[in-house]
Scaffold this active site. Sequence first.
Site, short mmCIF file in Angstrom:
data_model
loop_
_atom_site.label_atom_id
_atom_site.label_comp_id
_atom_site.label_asym_id
_atom_site.label_seq_id
_atom_site.Cartn_x
_atom_site.Cartn_y
_atom_site.Cartn_z
N GLU A 65 0.82 -1.22 0.00
CA GLU A 65 0.00 0.00 0.00
C GLU A 65 0.85 1.27 0.00
OE1 GLU A 65 -2.56 -3.30 1.61
OE2 GLU A 65 -0.50 -2.62 1.96
N PHE A 127 -11.67 -8.29 13.19
CA PHE A 127 -10.56 -8.69 12.32
C PHE A 127 -10.27 -7.59 11.29
CE2 PHE A 127 -9.14 -10.87 8.38
CZ PHE A 127 -7.91 -11.30 8.83
N GLN A 128 -9.02 -7.18 11.20
CA GLN A 128 -8.54 -6.14 10.30
C GLN A 128 -9.27 -4.80 10.52
OE1 GLN A 128 -8.33 -7.61 6.19
NE2 GLN A 128 -6.24 -8.30 6.63
N LYS A 177 -17.82 -1.95 5.23
CA LYS A 177 -18.15 -2.99 4.26
C LYS A 177 -19.66 -3.09 4.02
CE LYS A 177 -16.95 -7.82 3.25
NZ LYS A 177 -16.23 -9.02 3.76
N MET A 489 22.21 9.68 3.36
CA MET A 489 21.84 10.81 4.21
C MET A 489 22.24 10.56 5.66
SD MET A 489 18.13 12.61 4.81
CE MET A 489 18.01 13.16 3.11
#
Length: 562
Positions: A65, A127-128, A177, A489
């Site tokens: 993602e 869940f999630q 959902k 860096m």
Amino acid sequence: MTGEKANISPNTPSDRLLNGGEIVLQALRDNGVEHIFGYPGAAVLPIYDEIFQQEDIKHFLVRHEQGAGHAAEGYARSTGRVGVMLVTSGPGVTNAVTALQDALMDSIPIVCPSGQVPTSLIGTDAFQECDTVGITRPCTKHNFLVQHIDDLAKTIHLAFRIAAAGRPGPVLVDMPKDVLFASGTYVSPDKVSPLPSYQPAMQGDQNAIRAAVALMAEARRPIIYTGRGVINSGPEASRLLRELVDLTGFPITSTIMGLGAYPATGPNWLRVAGQGGSHEANMAIGDCDLMIAIGARFDDLAISRIHEFSPHSKKIHIDIDASSINKRIPVDIGIQGDAAHVLADMIHAWRSLSSVPDQKRLREWWTQIDHWRARHSFSYERLDHTIMPQHALERLHALTNATEIGQQMWVAQLFGFDKPNRWITSGGLGTMGFGLPAALGAQLANPGRLVIDIAGDASVQTTMKELSTAIQHQAPIKIFILSDEHPGMAREWGQVPDGNGRSRAYSASLPDFTKLAEAYGAIGLRCESPRELDARIEEMINVDRPVLFDCRVARLADAHPQ
């Protein structure tokens, strides 16, 4: 809904019922979306069901993602359009946070539709599940939780308006959902009223503009200092900026994010300012008697010591975001407004002066600037036996003149940008791994253009998996790695000193980039000799496939100016 798939125009009858997935796709379509970068999950399956049954919006499957977000940024930064990233609930959202914050820091318009657990399960540690609105509130310009199907289309339309209006930024729309599975009415964009609470002023205050021009007419050591806001305003702002510079004869410099708004080939260009910037730009900022800052937020990379920043000058600050004016640097005249509108008014006011100021008054100032230029602060020693990174980038620039993304300071110092939206970098957040997926997004938005990710050997590994995405979608990006076997860096800032065990452990664990490229199905090239550099770069350019170019450069070189 069953039967024939809906292909709705903006004039869709309000009594037509669509399911949530159909509403999302139609809302994206009606906001001009042609490409989505995303990764599927259970909470967004209704949307993916619709994606796979239509062809006018193309979905690009990324491998993470964060990659979706940076690809959407690359798309937005190279086109000026709103980028779209689609993520699922829970880890899908948390993986997207880095990209959202990156877009927020750099004022990049992104819309992120995200999945959420069903409304009845929110707050139950399902869940999630995660608190998407709470997590993303500080890293978005605005976010929404849609709680009813009839609000879904309206919310998506508002998200696009907010993302692009005023100072651009990322907007997230969280969709449970059960909302996506429900059926409801579709509302077209023209039926949605803008938010009354967010109406940024486009026109600047005319009295303030006239006062600013009066200061400009009297100045003897002026400088124009620009940032990303000029580019965000659009091509007209860049054109007007060039006109103002020609009219006034003022020198001009820029932050890293503003490169390209004024051409690097222009005679008044002092090159990039700030940390790692040119000697002439930073000295002119320190010694000027008037600074005109346009679309710049005076960040800490440009200004390390606020009380020492341009201490003897009067300051004019033009910005679309009123909260940016006087935020870090007190100014004498603040003008809230869009850069293009304010520049047009300033030019008109300058031309309307009773007597046009003579540019001869700036001669001593330009003589001093030429003295600072003579230092050649970006010069370096060429070596016969090894490739200096500056030399590698000079040859790359000479042979490509491409869209560049990645190794920030060396590219900012050595590449000349004559147009906006050619230089894409993570300016505010400095995100490791930004370059590769951002290059992917820029390439897919600009097929046929040469797109190069200029990266370090540490940065490129953090999102290397998106090379697989480039292979799948036939995006022929070129990844030019300045490989010095050190995290650049961190080493320059003293966090990973040379010669200790950590540095040796790092270099010993680096992969063979050419073999890694071949494992993904890309082309792997390596160059270790300055004599071979041009030929290898041309070989990279002429391949119509993704290329991973391992350019082995001197290990102790850094980006600090002379």
